[in-house]
Design a protein around this motif. Sequence first.
Motif, PDB file in Angstrom:
ATOM      1  N   TYR A  33       5.356   1.875  -3.134  1.00 22.43           N
ATOM      2  CA  TYR A  33       4.364   2.679  -3.855  1.00 22.43           C
ATOM      3  C   TYR A  33       4.746   4.152  -3.906  1.00 22.43           C
ATOM      4  CZ  TYR A  33       1.332  -1.414  -3.812  1.00 22.43           C
ATOM      5  OH  TYR A  33       0.818  -2.669  -4.014  1.00 22.43           O
ATOM      6  N   THR A  34       5.389   4.638  -2.850  1.00 26.84           N
ATOM      7  CA  THR A  34       5.833   6.030  -2.852  1.00 26.84           C
ATOM      8  C   THR A  34       6.823   6.281  -3.981  1.00 26.84           C
ATOM      9  OG1 THR A  34       5.562   6.093  -0.440  1.00 26.84           O
ATOM     10  CG2 THR A  34       6.831   7.863  -1.440  1.00 26.84           C
ATOM     11  N   ASN A 261      15.918  -6.143  -7.045  1.00 28.71           N
ATOM     12  CA  ASN A 261      15.313  -6.462  -8.336  1.00 28.71           C
ATOM     13  C   ASN A 261      13.915  -7.039  -8.143  1.00 28.71           C
ATOM     14  OD1 ASN A 261      14.531  -7.819 -10.836  1.00 28.71           O
ATOM     15  ND2 ASN A 261      16.624  -7.429 -11.491  1.00 28.71           N
ATOM     16  N   PRO A 262      12.883  -6.211  -8.306  1.00 28.87           N
ATOM     17  CA  PRO A 262      11.510  -6.703  -8.186  1.00 28.87           C
ATOM     18  C   PRO A 262      11.113  -7.672  -9.299  1.00 28.87           C
ATOM     19  CG  PRO A 262      11.601  -4.314  -7.907  1.00 28.87           C
ATOM     20  CD  PRO A 262      12.930  -4.746  -8.427  1.00 28.87           C
ATOM     21  N   ASN A 263      11.810  -7.658 -10.432  1.00 27.79           N
ATOM     22  CA  ASN A 263      11.448  -8.532 -11.551  1.00 27.79           C
ATOM     23  C   ASN A 263      11.654 -10.007 -11.227  1.00 27.79           C
ATOM     24  OD1 ASN A 263      10.871  -6.317 -13.225  1.00 27.79           O
ATOM     25  ND2 ASN A 263      12.998  -6.158 -13.892  1.00 27.79           N
ATOM     26  N   ILE A 535      17.768  -4.570   3.754  1.00 25.33           N
ATOM     27  CA  ILE A 535      16.752  -4.582   2.704  1.00 25.33           C
ATOM     28  C   ILE A 535      15.412  -4.188   3.325  1.00 25.33           C
ATOM     29  CG2 ILE A 535      15.579  -5.949   0.943  1.00 25.33           C
ATOM     30  CD1 ILE A 535      17.949  -7.898   1.027  1.00 25.33           C
ATOM     31  N   PRO A 536      14.863  -3.039   2.982  1.00 21.68           N
ATOM     32  CA  PRO A 536      13.541  -2.684   3.519  1.00 21.68           C
ATOM     33  C   PRO A 536      12.481  -3.624   2.936  1.00 21.68           C
ATOM     34  CG  PRO A 536      14.673  -0.760   2.594  1.00 21.68           C
ATOM     35  CD  PRO A 536      15.412  -1.964   2.136  1.00 21.68           C
ATOM     36  N   SER A 537      11.596  -4.101   3.762  1.00 22.28           N
ATOM     37  CA  SER A 537      10.540  -4.990   3.266  1.00 22.28           C
ATOM     38  C   SER A 537       9.674  -4.299   2.221  1.00 22.28           C
ATOM     39  CB  SER A 537       9.667  -5.476   4.432  1.00 22.28           C
ATOM     40  OG  SER A 537       9.097  -4.372   5.125  1.00 22.28           O
ATOM     41  N   SER A 538       9.542  -2.972   2.341  1.00 17.95           N
ATOM     42  CA  SER A 538       8.723  -2.221   1.388  1.00 17.95           C
ATOM     43  C   SER A 538       9.378  -2.114   0.020  1.00 17.95           C
ATOM     44  CB  SER A 538       8.450  -0.812   1.923  1.00 17.95           C
ATOM     45  OG  SER A 538       9.672  -0.123   2.177  1.00 17.95           O
ATOM     46  N   LYS A 541       8.826  -5.495  -3.496  1.00 22.49           N
ATOM     47  CA  LYS A 541       7.853  -5.628  -4.582  1.00 22.49           C
ATOM     48  C   LYS A 541       8.032  -4.577  -5.670  1.00 22.49           C
ATOM     49  CE  LYS A 541       2.885  -6.049  -5.473  1.00 22.49           C
ATOM     50  NZ  LYS A 541       1.524  -6.040  -4.870  1.00 22.49           N
ATOM     51  N   LEU A 542       8.310  -3.338  -5.285  1.00 22.38           N
ATOM     52  CA  LEU A 542       8.363  -2.254  -6.260  1.00 22.38           C
ATOM     53  C   LEU A 542       9.704  -1.526  -6.309  1.00 22.38           C
ATOM     54  CD1 LEU A 542       4.806  -0.719  -5.733  1.00 22.38           C
ATOM     55  CD2 LEU A 542       5.567  -2.219  -7.584  1.00 22.38           C
ATOM     56  N   GLY A 543      10.649  -1.941  -5.476  1.00 20.23           N
ATOM     57  CA  GLY A 543      11.983  -1.386  -5.579  1.00 20.23           C
ATOM     58  C   GLY A 543      12.297  -0.291  -4.584  1.00 20.23           C
TER      59      GLY A 543
END
Length: 623
Positions: A33-34, A261-263, A535-538, A541-543
């Motif tokens: 989200y940031t 790739n969040p897509n 890979i950060p878990s955050s 979803k949004l990259g």
Amino acid sequence: MGKRRVLVPAEELDLSTVKYEHEEYKVPHLTGYTLGIFVKILETPLIGNLIINYMKKQNKFDELLQNTTIPETPMFKPEYPPQELENGVVDVEEDGKPEERVEIALKCLPPYDPASCWANETNSFRYWKICDYHYAYRSKIVTPSIVAERFISAIEEIHSKMPPTPLLVSFDADELMKQAVASTRRFEEGNPLSILDGIFVAIKDDIDCFPHPSKGATTWLHEVRPVEKDAICVSRLRKCGVIFVGKANMHELGLGTSGNNPNHGTTRNPHAPNRYTGGSSSGPAAMVASGLCSAALGTDGGGSIRIPSSLCGVVGLKTSYGRVDMEGSTCDAGTVEIIGPLASSVEDLMLVYAAILGPSPAKKITLNPRGDRLLLVAISGHDTVSPPCLPDLSSSNSLIAFGSLRLGKYTDWFNDVYSIDISNKCEDALNLLVKDHGCEIVEIVIPELREMATAHVVSIGAESLSALSPELADGCGSKMTYDTRANLALFRSFSAADYVAAQRLRRRIMHHHMEIFKKVDVIVTPTTGMTAPKIPSSALKLGESNLQVSGYLMRFILAGNLLGLPAISVPVGYDKEGLPIGLQLIGRPWGEASLLRLASAVEELCWKSKKKPVSFYDLLKTN
């Protein structure tokens, strides 16, 4: 007006004054989200421009592009002086049939000995090669149809795993079986099309492979760019009997080095599922590394074949600019990007490379009679100044070519890595080449590396933005991932004057490299400055936007793209955490054969260190 930097002409630069400087991008690392909030601020007309201009100033873009006098004329695409023909090679006809070129490549390989290949008395890990599959099909040990069934089962298993590991963004089991049945029939009739018949190959999602859509790993590109036929390179492989498994995942639009790739989901590294594969050819590298494909096709505009090849422990070739036809890819109008193969071995890479090489007849790249620049011209004959060729690895003659091979190493740059394991393993490989093959290590200096990075980001940024302009005008920008949008915001800030300045730098840097190649045959570096990042878990979803990591991953690869030079990444070992390390070999223009020969030698010297990936599927199992 402030102090202006004035560069002396490239040929007058005193190399003794060149000092290596470690460079890092001064930008925030953002995820989730940031990152989304930050991108929306960047896209706000006034404050966004202020932030981008501040970041450009912090990273010296303005200093290099606007406050520097560059005496060279612009070079808008790679231009080379005449090159000497390579030694110990076999010429291949780029206008001939791809299956005939593959046959020539096969004759260049060492003789196949099924007894030694299938015995595996050392119990060390070894990938099945294309020759192994061909032998198994010929001997009726297994059929392409049986392998296809195993492949489908493996994909179903992968899709059911947690966390998800999306290797393919387009997959049709029925289409795969249809191809496999046709190949099986050809073997039953004793008429395989080539040694590539029945070989499973993945295609990156920015290369057309009918009937699959080409999404570029977006959610929308296939809607505005329908696929009606194969890309040229894909059609050449199809003529050889290759079985296409589908479209492999990638970093959206190729504008990233991680493979996030969040897509469609982020492809995970077969050696460590909590780590990135590297991008942008993330899916192709993971497919090959996990044993699901003998080879794959990727694209490389900023290390996008070599980076994931290195991080996943496979071989990846970035060809010379113009060596392979780009028609049918989403990036066929650029000057920094190429289509190239990834494979688990240099032998397999050679076979696939032989099938796909050759530009379109209307766009052959050759030297004009004056020999002073490259021209894109339509020519009717078959002669080129530097014809494609392959190294003859089938006899002791190949060893003769190593006798006086000079390897250029810029030590300060070579050692500028995140983990000393990387430089140590690459150094070990070079020492083996010196000891076993008599190669000579020559210390070199490569000036203006920061200028090269700046020129590259402006060039690839302008070309990417130009290719996407119609879609951006139609509002597709809001459908892109946040890190793609952040990159596009930067690209929009570059002016026409910035672009011309970048092309002036391109000519300077080409001069520096051509001077270096008067002293050495190959430039050697680690492929990447770090092994596979976590890979950060955050970020799922949004990259994620992490240009510090991108800087390490791209540290050594830019000459191949900006200057159109051939380069190859070959595995040489692992770091203390068991993550793969790659050695990069950068060659003279059109020098693919020399790189393949040297990479084959490195592979032979380092094969005992090969480790089985955590995620691996044996599709040729016989028990």
